[in-house]
Design a protein around this motif. Structure first.
Motif, short mmCIF file in Angstrom:
data_model
loop_
_atom_site.label_atom_id
_atom_site.label_comp_id
_atom_site.label_asym_id
_atom_site.label_seq_id
_atom_site.Cartn_x
_atom_site.Cartn_y
_atom_site.Cartn_z
N ALA A 244 0.81 -1.21 0.00
CA ALA A 244 0.00 0.00 0.00
C ALA A 244 0.84 1.26 0.00
O ALA A 244 0.41 2.31 -0.48
CB ALA A 244 -0.92 -0.01 1.22
N GLY A 245 2.05 1.16 0.53
CA GLY A 245 2.91 2.34 0.61
C GLY A 245 3.93 2.43 -0.52
O GLY A 245 4.90 3.19 -0.40
N LYS A 246 3.73 1.70 -1.59
CA LYS A 246 4.72 1.68 -2.68
C LYS A 246 5.04 3.10 -3.15
O LYS A 246 4.16 3.89 -3.44
CB LYS A 246 4.20 0.86 -3.85
CG LYS A 246 5.21 0.74 -4.99
CD LYS A 246 4.70 -0.14 -6.12
CE LYS A 246 5.72 -0.25 -7.24
NZ LYS A 246 5.26 -1.13 -8.35
N GLY A 247 6.34 3.39 -3.19
CA GLY A 247 6.81 4.69 -3.64
C GLY A 247 6.99 5.69 -2.52
O GLY A 247 7.74 6.66 -2.67
N LEU A 248 6.29 5.49 -1.39
CA LEU A 248 6.46 6.38 -0.24
C LEU A 248 7.77 6.08 0.47
O LEU A 248 8.41 5.04 0.22
CB LEU A 248 5.28 6.23 0.73
CG LEU A 248 3.91 6.64 0.19
CD1 LEU A 248 2.81 6.29 1.19
CD2 LEU A 248 3.88 8.12 -0.14
N GLY A 286 9.99 13.16 -5.40
CA GLY A 286 9.19 14.35 -5.57
C GLY A 286 8.17 14.45 -4.46
O GLY A 286 8.18 13.66 -3.51
N LEU A 287 7.28 15.44 -4.56
CA LEU A 287 6.27 15.67 -3.53
C LEU A 287 4.89 15.65 -4.17
O LEU A 287 4.70 16.14 -5.29
CB LEU A 287 6.49 17.01 -2.85
CG LEU A 287 7.78 17.14 -2.03
CD1 LEU A 287 8.11 18.60 -1.77
CD2 LEU A 287 7.65 16.38 -0.71
N ARG A 299 7.63 11.02 -2.40
CA ARG A 299 7.49 9.70 -3.01
C ARG A 299 8.39 9.59 -4.24
O ARG A 299 8.80 10.59 -4.84
CB ARG A 299 6.04 9.42 -3.38
CG ARG A 299 5.46 10.28 -4.44
CD ARG A 299 3.98 9.89 -4.70
NE ARG A 299 3.83 8.47 -4.91
CZ ARG A 299 3.07 7.68 -4.14
NH1 ARG A 299 2.39 8.17 -3.14
NH2 ARG A 299 2.98 6.39 -4.40
N GLU A 300 8.66 8.36 -4.62
CA GLU A 300 9.48 8.09 -5.80
C GLU A 300 8.62 8.25 -7.04
O GLU A 300 7.49 7.75 -7.10
CB GLU A 300 10.03 6.67 -5.71
CG GLU A 300 11.06 6.33 -6.77
CD GLU A 300 11.60 4.92 -6.58
OE1 GLU A 300 12.82 4.74 -6.55
OE2 GLU A 300 10.77 3.99 -6.46
N GLU A 301 9.16 8.94 -8.07
CA GLU A 301 8.40 9.19 -9.29
C GLU A 301 9.38 9.46 -10.43
O GLU A 301 10.57 9.69 -10.20
CB GLU A 301 7.48 10.39 -9.10
CG GLU A 301 8.21 11.68 -8.76
CD GLU A 301 7.26 12.82 -8.41
OE1 GLU A 301 6.12 12.55 -7.97
OE2 GLU A 301 7.67 13.99 -8.57
N PRO A 302 8.90 9.42 -11.68
CA PRO A 302 9.80 9.71 -12.80
C PRO A 302 10.39 11.11 -12.69
O PRO A 302 9.73 12.06 -12.26
CB PRO A 302 8.86 9.60 -14.01
CG PRO A 302 7.77 8.69 -13.57
CD PRO A 302 7.56 8.99 -12.12
#
Length: 317
Positions: A244-248, A286-287, A299-302
């Motif tokens: 559920a927290g993927k990328g956080l 990013g935020l 969180r992780e993002e492009p």
């Protein structure tokens, strides 16, 4: 004599003894604050670990809802009623006392997860302090909480501002938004409600004295980002790869499995700052909400080179 309701719960007559029984119940459970928080969430309870830690440092009665969630998380669901009944009896006894004999009243801040209480507790714990040292400690607290932000922007002993794109060698730092420098990365909750444990969010720096952030150089331009909490100890920021927290980004006790970050200077198309790039791929940190609001989660993002992916990393005393 200890029983299944907790150590000598039936003999407890005051808030201090009640809190001591709660501490011992936690010790008997063998669970960490994080594990208790997670167990509570599994059954729909809310038990923030920072709030629980604060409650167990105090000598005032906890809110009934928090108490019930705590007892259930410790595995004593069948005895929740006994704990609540004992709390009610102690509270009723306090209500019958004259105001000057009741002791400190429970603070509403307990329910709202205070950040300032940790510093206040630290100041009160200073041994053999004189009136003068107490005044100095109080003044320092006031400066920290009411906007003494100048020192956040200083780097090194010479007190010169660090260029935004220069990476500190390591040590105690603050990590803040390059677009809104009054907002710092600290612990909070994902506002979407999809993940209940503490994650990295941006909040006003003056309201976030803990946890402190430590930048640990790991070689080859990589860094580990540590959070140090006076109660919960050290945790290393880790980008979650599933669930559920993927990328956080969550603080994890096992620093050996923590994420390593590359702090890459960037100046094109926006405010000068640093990109935080996890070493495991090509993504950036990013935020949410484009980093324009308090409480936005990291969180992780492009990588897009957008302003919400730019951070200021500054040395902190």
């Amino acid at each position: 004599m200890e029983n299944q309701d907790g150590p000598a719960l039936g003999e407890v007559r005051d808030p201090a003894g009640f809190i001591e029984s709660m501490r011992r119940l936690k010790q008997q459970s063998g669970l960490t604050y994080r594990e208790l928080e997670e167990r509570a969430a599994q059954v729909g309870d809310v038990l923030p670990r920072s709030t629980l830690a604060d409650v167990l440092r105090r000598t005032t009665l906890p809110p009934p809802t928090l108490l019930a969630a705590f007892v259930r998380a410790c595995g004593h669901d069948q005895h929740t009623g006994t704990w609540l009944s004992t709390r009610r009896q102690i509270a009723a006894g306090l209500d019958s006392l004259p105001m000057d004999e009741r002791g400190p009243a429970p603070s509403a801040a307990v329910v709202s997860e205070p950040r300032t209480e940790v510093i206040e507790q630290t100041i009160r714990a200073i041994p053999h302090r004189t009136k003068r040292s107490a005044f100095i400690a109080g003044a320092a607290l006031g400066i920290l909480l009411t906007g003494g932000l100048v020192w956040w922007l200083m780097d090194g002993e010479d007190g010169q501002n660090t260029p935004a794109s220069r990476t500190p060698a390591g040590g105690w730092v603050t990590i803040r938004s390059a677009s809104i420098p009054d907002l710092c990365l600290t612990d909070g909750r994902d506002r979407s409600g999809g993940y209940s444990s503490a994650v990295a969010v941006q909040l006003p720096c003056a309201q976030a004295p803990v946890p402190r952030t430590y930048l640990e150089p790991m070689g080859e331009g990589l860094h580990r980002i540590q959070w140090h909490h006076p109660v919960e100890g050290k945790g290393c920021l880790t980008v979650m790869s599933s669930g559920a927290g993927k990328g956080l980004i969550e603080p994890r006790e096992n620093c050996a499995q923590g994420t390593l970050f590359r702090l890459q200077p960037t100046t094109a198309g926006g405010p000068e700052g640093l990109q935080l790039r996890p070493s495991t791929g090509t993504l950036c940190i990013g935020l949410t909400d484009d980093g324009t609001t308090e409480g936005a989660a990291a969180r992780e993002e492009p990588c897009t080179n957008s302003p919400d992916q730019r951070f200021l990393v500054r040395a902190s005393p």
